[in-house]
Write a protein that holds these residues in place. Structure first.
Motif, PDB file in Angstrom:
ATOM      1  N   TYR A 343       0.830  -1.208   0.000  1.00 62.15           N
ATOM      2  CA  TYR A 343       0.000   0.000   0.000  1.00 62.15           C
ATOM      3  C   TYR A 343       0.865   1.260   0.000  1.00 62.15           C
ATOM      4  CZ  TYR A 343       1.165   0.075   4.981  1.00 62.15           C
ATOM      5  OH  TYR A 343       1.840   0.098   6.178  1.00 62.15           O
ATOM      6  N   ASP A 369      -4.798  -7.750  -1.729  1.00 57.84           N
ATOM      7  CA  ASP A 369      -4.917  -6.459  -1.035  1.00 57.84           C
ATOM      8  C   ASP A 369      -3.805  -5.491  -1.439  1.00 57.84           C
ATOM      9  OD1 ASP A 369      -7.232  -7.164   0.396  1.00 57.84           O
ATOM     10  OD2 ASP A 369      -6.043  -8.196   1.918  1.00 57.84           O
ATOM     11  N   ASN A 371      -3.046  -1.668  -2.668  1.00 56.85           N
ATOM     12  CA  ASN A 371      -3.665  -0.337  -2.639  1.00 56.85           C
ATOM     13  C   ASN A 371      -2.585   0.716  -2.880  1.00 56.85           C
ATOM     14  OD1 ASN A 371      -5.351   1.827  -2.324  1.00 56.85           O
ATOM     15  ND2 ASN A 371      -5.610   1.604  -0.113  1.00 56.85           N
ATOM     16  N   GLY A 395      -9.055  -9.725  -2.608  1.00 54.65           N
ATOM     17  CA  GLY A 395      -9.138  -8.520  -1.795  1.00 54.65           C
ATOM     18  C   GLY A 395      -9.156  -7.243  -2.611  1.00 54.65           C
ATOM     19  N   LYS A 396      -8.810  -6.147  -1.958  1.00 50.85           N
ATOM     20  CA  LYS A 396      -8.821  -4.831  -2.580  1.00 50.85           C
ATOM     21  C   LYS A 396      -7.737  -4.733  -3.640  1.00 50.85           C
ATOM     22  CE  LYS A 396      -8.921   0.091  -1.444  1.00 50.85           C
ATOM     23  NZ  LYS A 396      -8.982   1.085  -0.347  1.00 50.85           N
ATOM     24  N   VAL A 398      -6.103  -1.764  -6.047  1.00 47.40           N
ATOM     25  CA  VAL A 398      -5.857  -0.451  -6.635  1.00 47.40           C
ATOM     26  C   VAL A 398      -4.371  -0.399  -6.984  1.00 47.40           C
ATOM     27  CG1 VAL A 398      -5.863   2.044  -6.274  1.00 47.40           C
ATOM     28  CG2 VAL A 398      -7.659   0.640  -5.220  1.00 47.40           C
ATOM     29  N   GLN A 400      -6.672  -1.106 -10.741  1.00 46.97           N
ATOM     30  CA  GLN A 400      -7.424  -2.233 -11.229  1.00 46.97           C
ATOM     31  C   GLN A 400      -6.477  -3.247 -11.870  1.00 46.97           C
ATOM     32  OE1 GLN A 400     -10.704  -1.126 -13.718  1.00 46.97           O
ATOM     33  NE2 GLN A 400     -11.104  -3.218 -14.401  1.00 46.97           N
TER      34      GLN A 400
END
Length: 404
Positions: A343, A369, A371, A395-396, A398, A400
């Motif tokens: 992240y 996950d 991000n 999971g998340k 970012v 895409q």
């Protein structure tokens, strides 16, 4: 009755004496370099004095040895500490070891080199000052065949069951710490510092190594914070702060014949701050060797304004035109890579770059996950690029994802 009490008392006293004597014999023999001819004046070359102390400590038969460098500035030309030794060696550096400013005054590939040693411990509050400022403008070997050979700061070759703790390495001429054929080695609490524009000043570089643990370490330099090369296995990296620099890099791989697999790497709980790359795997096109890169886990990684947070580049070419161009795809197989809880912010729009080989596509790459938000000059959100890759997502996500 009094006779029994007296005998018991005498026995207890004798046991205490034995315990005290054994503790005394267990203490290491201390070799203070100042008491053996070294001068902390910053100009006298102490290489011969240090080598002499090492020989005495290394050949001592009974008990362990401790070499102590007190506070002060000890100028050192190139020096090698060679084993095998008769006993464990503790090397405590509380002073500053100062390298020659002129790179030609170091006649070795490595300024301070340890070879063929087991059970070595290096620690202390001291500094290895490589005085690299005068050497960095000479680091132009990619275009100048007459460039001088610049020395690494400290090297370990064929060193096992050892550790380095708390030392600071400052302004290396080339890389700071180099490891070759080193096994079961702990690196903790060290600080590595050089300007972000200093060329080829890798923080920690290793090849043909196994069971290395790097933790609680700050690395800010002009090249890779950690460079992981051919034949390295079972490497655990945790709680590292990287920046400035080029991130934690595997490779470059595949350029030379007889390279070995790189496998079983874990990078966790680490921060990249202002680096050009974060997580990076780089292989040459048209590889000279077919090797496997496998079983990597990257977990709980923070990116702060990183150029390329996640970057698999199987078309690596730092100084085009490259001899490998137009000769085919990389033969390095990358597989079983897990990236979890990555992240932060990316300076480039392409925050996730997964460019794998057409001949040997990446296999089983897991994204969990992710991000990574775009925080650069271009407009728009972060994006991902995928080429020749098989994997999965959970999971998340970012940016895409672009996996099939």
């Amino acid at each position: 009755m009094s006779f029994i009490a007296s005998a018991f008392k005498a026995l207890c006293l004798s046991l205490l004496f034995v315990v005290a004597a054994s503790r005394l014999t267990m203490r290491p023999k201390v070799f203070n370099v100042r008491r053996h001819g070294s001068k902390p004046d910053g100009k006298t070359d102490n290489a011969n004095a240090f080598t002499s102390v090492w020989k005495r400590a290394c050949t001592r038969i009974s008990g362990s040895s401790k070499i102590y460098v007190p506070k002060g500035t000890f100028y050192l030309g190139g020096v090698e500490f060679v084993g095998p030794c008769k006993n464990p060696i503790e090397f405590v550096i509380d002073g500053t070891l100062l390298a020659p400013a002129n790179p030609r005054d170091i006649k070795l590939d490595t300024w301070i080199n340890f070879r063929y040693i087991n059970n070595l411990s290096i620690s202390g509050s001291g500094t290895l000052d490589g005085q690299g400022k005068h050497s960095w403008p000479l680091n132009d070997c990619h275009k100048n065949t007459n460039c001088p050979k610049l020395a690494m700061t400290m090297g370990f070759a064929f060193v096992n069951n050892s550790r380095i703790k708390d030392i600071t390495s400052l302004n290396s001429k080339m890389g700071h710490f180099n490891f070759f054929s080193v096994h079961h080695f702990n690196i903790t609490g060290i600080t590595i510092t050089a300007p972000g524009d200093s060329p080829n000043t890798d923080g920690i570089k290793m090849g043909s190594c196994s069971n290395i643990h790097i933790s609680n370490t700050h690395i800010g330099t002009g090249d890779d914070c950690i460079a992981i090369l051919s034949g390295t296995t079972n490497l655990d990296i945790s709680n590292v702060e990287c920046g400035p620099g080029h991130g934690i890099s595997v490779g470059s791989l595949g350029k030379n014949k007889d390279e070995k697999d790189v496998k079983d790497l874990t990078v966790r709980d680490t921060v990249f701050n202002g680096t050009s790359d974060g997580i990076r795997i780089k292989t040459w096109e048209s590889s000279a060797s077919k090797i496997l890169v496998s079983n990597f886990v990257y977990e709980n990684i923070q990116m702060i304004d990183v150029g390329k947070p996640i970057n698999i580049d199987q078309k690596y070419c730092p100084h085009p035109p490259c001899e490998h161009e137009q000769k085919g795809e990389s033969h390095v197989q990358i597989q079983d890579i897990k990236l979890k809880n990555i992240y932060g912010t990316s300076k480039n729009k392409v925050a996730v770059n997964l460019q794998c080989s057409k001949s040997f596509p990446c296999k089983n790459v897991e994204l969990i996950d992710i991000n990574l938000k775009h925080n650069g000059l271009e407009d728009g959100p972060s994006t991902a690029v995928c080429e020749n890759i098989n994997g999965s997502i959970r999971g998340k996500m970012v940016p895409q994802h672009c996996l099939d």
